[in-house]
Structure formats: structure tokens, C-alpha cells
Write an enzyme that holds these catalytic residues in place. Structure first.
Site, PDB file in Angstrom:
ATOM      1  N   THR A  26      10.967  41.487   0.485  1.00 40.58           N
ATOM      2  CA  THR A  26       9.936  40.555   0.015  1.00 40.58           C
ATOM      3  C   THR A  26       8.588  40.963   0.596  1.00 40.58           C
ATOM      4  O   THR A  26       8.521  41.450   1.728  1.00 40.58           O
ATOM      5  CB  THR A  26      10.304  39.134   0.483  1.00 40.58           C
ATOM      6  OG1 THR A  26      11.535  38.762  -0.148  1.00 40.58           O
ATOM      7  CG2 THR A  26       9.230  38.117   0.099  1.00 40.58           C
ATOM      8  N   GLY A  27       7.526  40.742  -0.179  1.00 37.24           N
ATOM      9  CA  GLY A  27       6.183  40.954   0.361  1.00 37.24           C
ATOM     10  C   GLY A  27       5.343  41.884  -0.485  1.00 37.24           C
ATOM     11  O   GLY A  27       5.789  42.423  -1.501  1.00 37.24           O
ATOM     12  N   SER A  28       4.099  42.083  -0.005  1.00 38.33           N
ATOM     13  CA  SER A  28       3.121  42.820  -0.796  1.00 38.33           C
ATOM     14  C   SER A  28       3.339  44.329  -0.738  1.00 38.33           C
ATOM     15  O   SER A  28       2.792  45.061  -1.582  1.00 38.33           O
ATOM     16  CB  SER A  28       1.708  42.477  -0.312  1.00 38.33           C
ATOM     17  OG  SER A  28       1.588  42.730   1.069  1.00 38.33           O
ATOM     18  N   THR A  29       4.104  44.833   0.233  1.00 34.36           N
ATOM     19  CA  THR A  29       4.399  46.267   0.279  1.00 34.36           C
ATOM     20  C   THR A  29       5.617  46.576  -0.599  1.00 34.36           C
ATOM     21  O   THR A  29       5.599  47.509  -1.412  1.00 34.36           O
ATOM     22  CB  THR A  29       4.649  46.726   1.738  1.00 34.36           C
ATOM     23  OG1 THR A  29       3.642  46.146   2.567  1.00 34.36           O
ATOM     24  CG2 THR A  29       4.587  48.234   1.858  1.00 34.36           C
ATOM     25  N   ASP A  84       6.199  42.709   9.568  1.00 34.62           N
ATOM     26  CA  ASP A  84       4.893  42.249  10.055  1.00 34.62           C
ATOM     27  C   ASP A  84       4.467  43.024  11.291  1.00 34.62           C
ATOM     28  O   ASP A  84       3.278  43.244  11.519  1.00 34.62           O
ATOM     29  CB  ASP A  84       4.945  40.746  10.331  1.00 34.62           C
ATOM     30  CG  ASP A  84       5.279  40.002   9.058  1.00 34.62           C
ATOM     31  OD1 ASP A  84       4.517  40.144   8.082  1.00 34.62           O
ATOM     32  OD2 ASP A  84       6.322  39.328   9.003  1.00 34.62           O
ATOM     33  N   GLY A  95       9.020  37.864   8.439  1.00 36.54           N
ATOM     34  CA  GLY A  95       8.966  36.458   8.062  1.00 36.54           C
ATOM     35  C   GLY A  95       7.579  35.962   7.722  1.00 36.54           C
ATOM     36  O   GLY A  95       7.383  34.778   7.469  1.00 36.54           O
ATOM     37  N   GLU A 103      16.321  37.729   4.237  1.00 38.75           N
ATOM     38  CA  GLU A 103      16.090  39.141   4.588  1.00 38.75           C
ATOM     39  C   GLU A 103      17.047  39.589   5.688  1.00 38.75           C
ATOM     40  O   GLU A 103      17.561  40.713   5.654  1.00 38.75           O
ATOM     41  CB  GLU A 103      14.644  39.336   5.054  1.00 38.75           C
ATOM     42  CG  GLU A 103      13.638  39.214   3.919  1.00 38.75           C
ATOM     43  CD  GLU A 103      12.200  39.244   4.390  1.00 38.75           C
ATOM     44  OE1 GLU A 103      11.334  39.610   3.581  1.00 38.75           O
ATOM     45  OE2 GLU A 103      11.923  38.895   5.546  1.00 38.75           O
ATOM     46  N   LYS A 121       0.806  47.995  10.986  1.00 33.14           N
ATOM     47  CA  LYS A 121       1.942  47.183  11.444  1.00 33.14           C
ATOM     48  C   LYS A 121       2.651  47.784  12.669  1.00 33.14           C
ATOM     49  O   LYS A 121       3.579  47.185  13.202  1.00 33.14           O
ATOM     50  CB  LYS A 121       2.972  47.036  10.322  1.00 33.14           C
ATOM     51  CG  LYS A 121       2.436  46.451   9.017  1.00 33.14           C
ATOM     52  CD  LYS A 121       2.127  45.000   9.171  1.00 33.14           C
ATOM     53  CE  LYS A 121       1.715  44.337   7.870  1.00 33.14           C
ATOM     54  NZ  LYS A 121       2.792  44.131   6.935  1.00 33.14           N
TER      55      LYS A 121
END
Ligand code: 5RP
Length: 226
Positions: A26-29, A84, A95, A103, A121
């Protein structure tokens, strides 16, 4: 200039082989991983994706990536997910997008976990640039918050657009800042796992195998856990 997230996200999609069952993070990457996987599916790649959030499930469906549930798959060959923060030992905080519980379930079932990040990161100590998210059942918020404060955390109940944030599982997220970062992530993860009311923490210990780092200069580095 190319986006480091896009460089890393697209590169990681090349780890997927024909016929694999793939955990979809999940996420923008990971967004860019999904875009590339959708392209590869159109080109003939066969895969079954297990999404780690409602958001990822929606994108995968919309873009034609075949999906399966955990009940339908015996094992997960490979998962691609973001982070993150990640340190030199590949320990992570996850998270930021609120999907840490699913995840972590998917990561724990995966033969290989590939992490995709921009170089911002990378940290030497977890908890120094990002608060640690902890998923908690709403009923236990008060006592869990007090326990976390006793452990030295400054706790904020996550909110979005002025409303308390709720995870895909109907729980709350407590974002925890530790003034000097997290000295012993493994010990803290164990301690948090023993607190009634905490469903899961965003500390991911010994779950990542490969790290794909997208850089500002347009290059990409692939590192394997020693
Ligand atoms: C969601 C996550 C994400 O993987 C993490 O927040 C990284 O997201 P992004 O790629 O958008 O920076 O753990 O729960």
C-alpha cells in the site's frame, strides 16, 4: 527529473515472475508498482495479487490485476511494499498509510518481501524521522495510550480532515514519537505485542529481504539482506 518513488516502484515490479502469487502493498510508491504490474498483465503476465488494503484492492481491480484472498492462496511467493523508515538491517517502520496490520500479515506469509522506497526513507535509527503507528481497538484506546506514554512515547490519535482516522479493520491508529528514536526496535516490538488492545505495531522486524531504493539522480539501487 524522475520521481524516486516511481523509479523504485516500477523496478520492483520486474521481480514478479509468470504464475506467482504476489502480495500487493500500500502507498504512493507501490502505486507505481501496481501501474507497472497492470502493464505487464496486459502484456500477458499471469499473477494473483493479494492486496494489503482496500485502496490497493480498488486500484488493482480498476487496472485489471487479478486478485485472490488469503483464504484462496496456500502461500505468497513475493510481496512488494513500501516503508516509512528502513535501517541498515532492513528493520522498518510502516503504517503511514494505515495499512500496517494487513501488510504485516501478508509480509509474514511471504517467501520474499521486496521494499520500495525513495532514499529519504533510509535511516540509521528507527523512529527518528517518522512516528511509530500502532493500531489499537477503540475500546482500549485509553489504557493503551497510558501504557505507551509510560514507555516514553508522545502519543497522537491519528486524524484525517478533522475526523478520527479509522483503519480498514475498524481500529484507531496511535502515532508514537520517541524523543531519541527507538533504541531497540526488536525489544519494543515484543513488548507492544504483549499489550492487550494493541492489534499490531508498525515495527516490521526481520520481514524484509530485498530493498529497492529510487534516487534523486534518476538511478535505482537494489540491495539484498546480508
Ligand atoms: C502503508 C505503509 C506504506 O507502505 C508506507 O506508509 C509508505 O508509503 P509511501 O510509499 O506512500 O511513502 O506502510 O500502511
Amino acid at each position: 527529473m524522475q520521481n524516486p518513488k516511481e523509479i523504485a516502484g516500477r523496478r520492483a515490479a520486474e521481480f514478479v515472475e509468470h504464475g506467482m502469487t504476489v502480495g500487493l502493498g500500500t502507498g504512493s510508491t507501490v502505486h507505481f508498482t501496481l501501474v507497472r504490474l497492470a502493464e505487464r498483465v496486459k502484456e500477458g503476465l499471469a499473477l494473483r495479487g493479494v492486496p494489503t488494503s482496500i485502496d490497493t484492492e480498488r486500484k488493482a481491480r480498476e487496472w485489471g490485476i487479478p486478485l485472490a484472498t488469503l483464504d484462496e492462496v496456500a502461500a505468497i511467493d513475493l510481496t512488494i511494499d513500501g516503508a516509512d523508515e528502513i535501517d541498515r538491517e532492513f528493520q522498518m517502520i510502516k503504517g503511514g498509510g494505515g495499512a500496517l496490520l494487513r501488510e504485516k500479515v501478508v509480509a509474514a506469509l511471504s517467501r520474499r518481501e521486496v521494499i520500495v522506497v525513495g532514499e529519504d526513507k533510509l535511516v540509521t535509527r528507527l523512529g527518528t524521522t517518522f512516528a511509530l503507528p500502532i493500531e489499537v481497538v477503540p475500546f482500549a484506546r485509553g489504557p493503551v495510550e497510558r501504557r505507551l506514554c509510560a514507555l516514553g512515547a508522545e502519543v497522537v490519535v491519528r486524524a484525517r480532515e478533522g475526523r478520527t482516522y479509522t483503519t480498514d479493520n475498524g481500529n484507531l491508529i496511535l502515532d508514537c514519537r520517541f524523543a531519541a528514536g527507538i533504541a531497540n526496535a526488536r525489544a519494543l516490538e515484543r513488548e507492544l505485542a504483549g499489550v492487550p488492545g494493541i492489534v499490531e505495531s508498525g515495527l516490521f522486524i526481520d520481514l524484509a529481504h530485498v530493498l529497492v531504493v529510487g534516487k534523486q539522480d534518476g538511478t535505482c539501487e537494489v540491495r539484498h539482506k546480508a
